[in-house]
Design a protein around this motif. Sequence first.
Motif, PDB file in Angstrom:
ATOM      1  N   GLU A  59       4.995 -12.639  -6.363  1.00 14.97           N
ATOM      2  CA  GLU A  59       6.038 -12.256  -5.408  1.00 14.97           C
ATOM      3  C   GLU A  59       5.984 -10.742  -5.213  1.00 14.97           C
ATOM      4  O   GLU A  59       6.004  -9.986  -6.181  1.00 14.97           O
ATOM      5  CB  GLU A  59       7.394 -12.665  -5.968  1.00 14.97           C
ATOM      6  CG  GLU A  59       8.565 -12.231  -5.156  1.00 14.97           C
ATOM      7  CD  GLU A  59       9.892 -12.595  -5.828  1.00 14.97           C
ATOM      8  OE1 GLU A  59      10.922 -12.239  -5.242  1.00 14.97           O
ATOM      9  OE2 GLU A  59       9.905 -13.199  -6.908  1.00 14.97           O
ATOM     10  N   THR A  60       5.891 -10.300  -3.963  1.00 13.25           N
ATOM     11  CA  THR A  60       5.933  -8.869  -3.670  1.00 13.25           C
ATOM     12  C   THR A  60       7.374  -8.408  -3.787  1.00 13.25           C
ATOM     13  O   THR A  60       8.248  -8.884  -3.068  1.00 13.25           O
ATOM     14  CB  THR A  60       5.382  -8.571  -2.262  1.00 13.25           C
ATOM     15  OG1 THR A  60       4.029  -9.014  -2.196  1.00 13.25           O
ATOM     16  CG2 THR A  60       5.450  -7.092  -1.952  1.00 13.25           C
ATOM     17  N   VAL A  61       7.618  -7.473  -4.703  1.00 11.41           N
ATOM     18  CA  VAL A  61       8.960  -6.962  -4.959  1.00 11.41           C
ATOM     19  C   VAL A  61       9.235  -5.729  -4.107  1.00 11.41           C
ATOM     20  O   VAL A  61      10.338  -5.542  -3.604  1.00 11.41           O
ATOM     21  CB  VAL A  61       9.127  -6.626  -6.457  1.00 11.41           C
ATOM     22  CG1 VAL A  61      10.476  -6.000  -6.737  1.00 11.41           C
ATOM     23  CG2 VAL A  61       8.911  -7.869  -7.306  1.00 11.41           C
ATOM     24  N   ALA A  62       8.209  -4.879  -3.934  1.00  9.50           N
ATOM     25  CA  ALA A  62       8.391  -3.654  -3.155  1.00  9.50           C
ATOM     26  C   ALA A  62       7.042  -3.192  -2.625  1.00  9.50           C
ATOM     27  O   ALA A  62       6.005  -3.465  -3.225  1.00  9.50           O
ATOM     28  CB  ALA A  62       9.006  -2.551  -4.009  1.00  9.50           C
ATOM     29  N   VAL A  63       7.080  -2.523  -1.492  1.00 10.35           N
ATOM     30  CA  VAL A  63       5.908  -1.860  -0.929  1.00 10.35           C
ATOM     31  C   VAL A  63       6.247  -0.379  -0.878  1.00 10.35           C
ATOM     32  O   VAL A  63       7.244   0.014  -0.266  1.00 10.35           O
ATOM     33  CB  VAL A  63       5.565  -2.398   0.479  1.00 10.35           C
ATOM     34  CG1 VAL A  63       4.385  -1.641   1.061  1.00 10.35           C
ATOM     35  CG2 VAL A  63       5.275  -3.893   0.426  1.00 10.35           C
ATOM     36  N   LEU A  64       5.440   0.423  -1.580  1.00 10.72           N
ATOM     37  CA  LEU A  64       5.703   1.853  -1.707  1.00 10.72           C
ATOM     38  C   LEU A  64       4.645   2.621  -0.932  1.00 10.72           C
ATOM     39  O   LEU A  64       3.478   2.663  -1.339  1.00 10.72           O
ATOM     40  CB  LEU A  64       5.684   2.250  -3.180  1.00 10.72           C
ATOM     41  CG  LEU A  64       6.558   1.355  -4.077  1.00 10.72           C
ATOM     42  CD1 LEU A  64       6.223   1.559  -5.534  1.00 10.72           C
ATOM     43  CD2 LEU A  64       8.011   1.623  -3.811  1.00 10.72           C
ATOM     44  N   PRO A  65       5.013   3.222   0.205  1.00  9.91           N
ATOM     45  CA  PRO A  65       4.030   3.945   1.007  1.00  9.91           C
ATOM     46  C   PRO A  65       3.535   5.191   0.286  1.00  9.91           C
ATOM     47  O   PRO A  65       4.284   5.833  -0.459  1.00  9.91           O
ATOM     48  CB  PRO A  65       4.786   4.317   2.283  1.00  9.91           C
ATOM     49  CG  PRO A  65       6.208   4.014   2.049  1.00  9.91           C
ATOM     50  CD  PRO A  65       6.332   3.213   0.809  1.00  9.91           C
ATOM     51  N   LEU A  66       2.264   5.513   0.486  1.00  5.70           N
ATOM     52  CA  LEU A  66       1.665   6.720  -0.068  1.00  5.70           C
ATOM     53  C   LEU A  66       1.453   7.732   1.052  1.00  5.70           C
ATOM     54  O   LEU A  66       1.287   7.372   2.207  1.00  5.70           O
ATOM     55  CB  LEU A  66       0.314   6.401  -0.719  1.00  5.70           C
ATOM     56  CG  LEU A  66       0.348   5.456  -1.904  1.00  5.70           C
ATOM     57  CD1 LEU A  66      -1.065   5.122  -2.336  1.00  5.70           C
ATOM     58  CD2 LEU A  66       1.129   6.055  -3.055  1.00  5.70           C
ATOM     59  N   GLY A  67       1.431   8.980   0.723  1.00 11.67           N
ATOM     60  CA  GLY A  67       1.197  10.024   1.717  1.00 11.67           C
ATOM     61  C   GLY A  67       2.468  10.783   2.011  1.00 11.67           C
ATOM     62  O   GLY A  67       3.485  10.648   1.330  1.00 11.67           O
ATOM     63  N   ARG A  68       2.403  11.556   3.053  1.00  7.55           N
ATOM     64  CA  ARG A  68       3.550  12.376   3.454  1.00  7.55           C
ATOM     65  C   ARG A  68       4.589  11.521   4.161  1.00  7.55           C
ATOM     66  O   ARG A  68       4.248  10.587   4.868  1.00  7.55           O
ATOM     67  CB  ARG A  68       3.079  13.494   4.368  1.00  7.55           C
ATOM     68  CG  ARG A  68       2.059  14.404   3.691  1.00  7.55           C
ATOM     69  CD  ARG A  68       1.506  15.384   4.646  1.00  7.55           C
ATOM     70  NE  ARG A  68       0.936  14.638   5.782  1.00  7.55           N
ATOM     71  CZ  ARG A  68       0.239  15.187   6.752  1.00  7.55           C
ATOM     72  NH1 ARG A  68       0.012  16.463   6.760  1.00  7.55           N
ATOM     73  NH2 ARG A  68      -0.243  14.459   7.732  1.00  7.55           N
ATOM     74  N   ALA A  69       5.840  11.869   3.988  1.00  6.27           N
ATOM     75  CA  ALA A  69       6.937  11.105   4.598  1.00  6.27           C
ATOM     76  C   ALA A  69       6.788  11.031   6.107  1.00  6.27           C
ATOM     77  O   ALA A  69       7.034   9.998   6.724  1.00  6.27           O
ATOM     78  CB  ALA A  69       8.278  11.714   4.219  1.00  6.27           C
ATOM     79  N   GLU A  70       6.346  12.136   6.744  1.00  6.14           N
ATOM     80  CA  GLU A  70       6.221  12.138   8.209  1.00  6.14           C
ATOM     81  C   GLU A  70       5.147  11.179   8.708  1.00  6.14           C
ATOM     82  O   GLU A  70       5.155  10.760   9.850  1.00  6.14           O
ATOM     83  CB  GLU A  70       5.983  13.549   8.761  1.00  6.14           C
ATOM     84  CG  GLU A  70       4.783  14.240   8.191  1.00  6.14           C
ATOM     85  CD  GLU A  70       5.077  15.083   6.949  1.00  6.14           C
ATOM     86  OE1 GLU A  70       4.238  15.931   6.636  1.00  6.14           O
ATOM     87  OE2 GLU A  70       6.116  14.881   6.298  1.00  6.14           O
ATOM     88  N   ASP A  71       4.213  10.784   7.832  1.00  3.89           N
ATOM     89  CA  ASP A  71       3.179   9.810   8.212  1.00  3.89           C
ATOM     90  C   ASP A  71       3.758   8.420   8.385  1.00  3.89           C
ATOM     91  O   ASP A  71       3.156   7.558   8.992  1.00  3.89           O
ATOM     92  CB  ASP A  71       2.064   9.763   7.171  1.00  3.89           C
ATOM     93  CG  ASP A  71       1.253  11.043   7.108  1.00  3.89           C
ATOM     94  OD1 ASP A  71       1.291  11.824   8.089  1.00  3.89           O
ATOM     95  OD2 ASP A  71       0.579  11.252   6.097  1.00  3.89           O
ATOM     96  N   HIS A  72       4.957   8.172   7.828  1.00  2.02           N
ATOM     97  CA  HIS A  72       5.541   6.842   7.848  1.00  2.02           C
ATOM     98  C   HIS A  72       6.752   6.720   8.766  1.00  2.02           C
ATOM     99  O   HIS A  72       7.367   5.689   8.840  1.00  2.02           O
ATOM    100  CB  HIS A  72       5.949   6.448   6.417  1.00  2.02           C
ATOM    101  CG  HIS A  72       4.810   6.525   5.456  1.00  2.02           C
ATOM    102  ND1 HIS A  72       3.753   5.653   5.475  1.00  2.02           N
ATOM    103  CD2 HIS A  72       4.528   7.432   4.484  1.00  2.02           C
ATOM    104  CE1 HIS A  72       2.886   5.992   4.541  1.00  2.02           C
ATOM    105  NE2 HIS A  72       3.334   7.062   3.925  1.00  2.02           N
ATOM    106  N   GLU A  73       7.064   7.786   9.475  1.00  2.00           N
ATOM    107  CA  GLU A  73       8.207   7.748  10.379  1.00  2.00           C
ATOM    108  C   GLU A  73       7.871   6.946  11.631  1.00  2.00           C
ATOM    109  O   GLU A  73       6.749   6.980  12.126  1.00  2.00           O
ATOM    110  CB  GLU A  73       8.608   9.178  10.780  1.00  2.00           C
ATOM    111  CG  GLU A  73       9.176   9.982   9.622  1.00  2.00           C
ATOM    112  CD  GLU A  73       9.489  11.411  10.002  1.00  2.00           C
ATOM    113  OE1 GLU A  73       9.261  11.799  11.171  1.00  2.00           O
ATOM    114  OE2 GLU A  73       9.955  12.154   9.135  1.00  2.00           O
ATOM    115  N   GLN A  74       8.842   6.220  12.115  1.00  2.00           N
ATOM    116  CA  GLN A  74       8.663   5.425  13.331  1.00  2.00           C
ATOM    117  C   GLN A  74       8.821   6.345  14.555  1.00  2.00           C
ATOM    118  O   GLN A  74       9.671   7.211  14.554  1.00  2.00           O
ATOM    119  CB  GLN A  74       9.693   4.300  13.395  1.00  2.00           C
ATOM    120  CG  GLN A  74       9.600   3.327  12.239  1.00  2.00           C
ATOM    121  CD  GLN A  74       8.304   2.564  12.237  1.00  2.00           C
ATOM    122  OE1 GLN A  74       7.795   2.196  13.288  1.00  2.00           O
ATOM    123  NE2 GLN A  74       7.743   2.314  11.076  1.00  2.00           N
ATOM    124  N   PRO A  75       8.019   6.151  15.606  1.00  2.00           N
ATOM    125  CA  PRO A  75       8.139   7.002  16.810  1.00  2.00           C
ATOM    126  C   PRO A  75       9.437   6.782  17.548  1.00  2.00           C
ATOM    127  O   PRO A  75      10.099   5.820  17.451  1.00  2.00           O
ATOM    128  CB  PRO A  75       6.950   6.586  17.681  1.00  2.00           C
ATOM    129  CG  PRO A  75       6.417   5.314  17.102  1.00  2.00           C
ATOM    130  CD  PRO A  75       6.996   5.169  15.732  1.00  2.00           C
TER     131      PRO A  75
END
Length: 75
Positions: A59-75
Amino acid sequence: MEGGRFRAHLTLARLRRPQDATRRLRVLDSYEAGRWPATAIELIESHLGQGPAGHPRYETVAVLPLGRAEDHEQP
């Protein structure tokens, strides 16, 4: 984690019985792969014996993005 026997760990392999895995791991010495970006880490919980035919259920409990926060912002 309080109150339990849980210990955080990273599982690389799960063997049915103890064995020397050195020979199998040496195969990886010659492995070469192209570069690939790691964009996230997934925290997976395994529920041993709860899947089909008594196999683990994952079971996937969490997905943790890597990199800079601005790389994951929605347009």
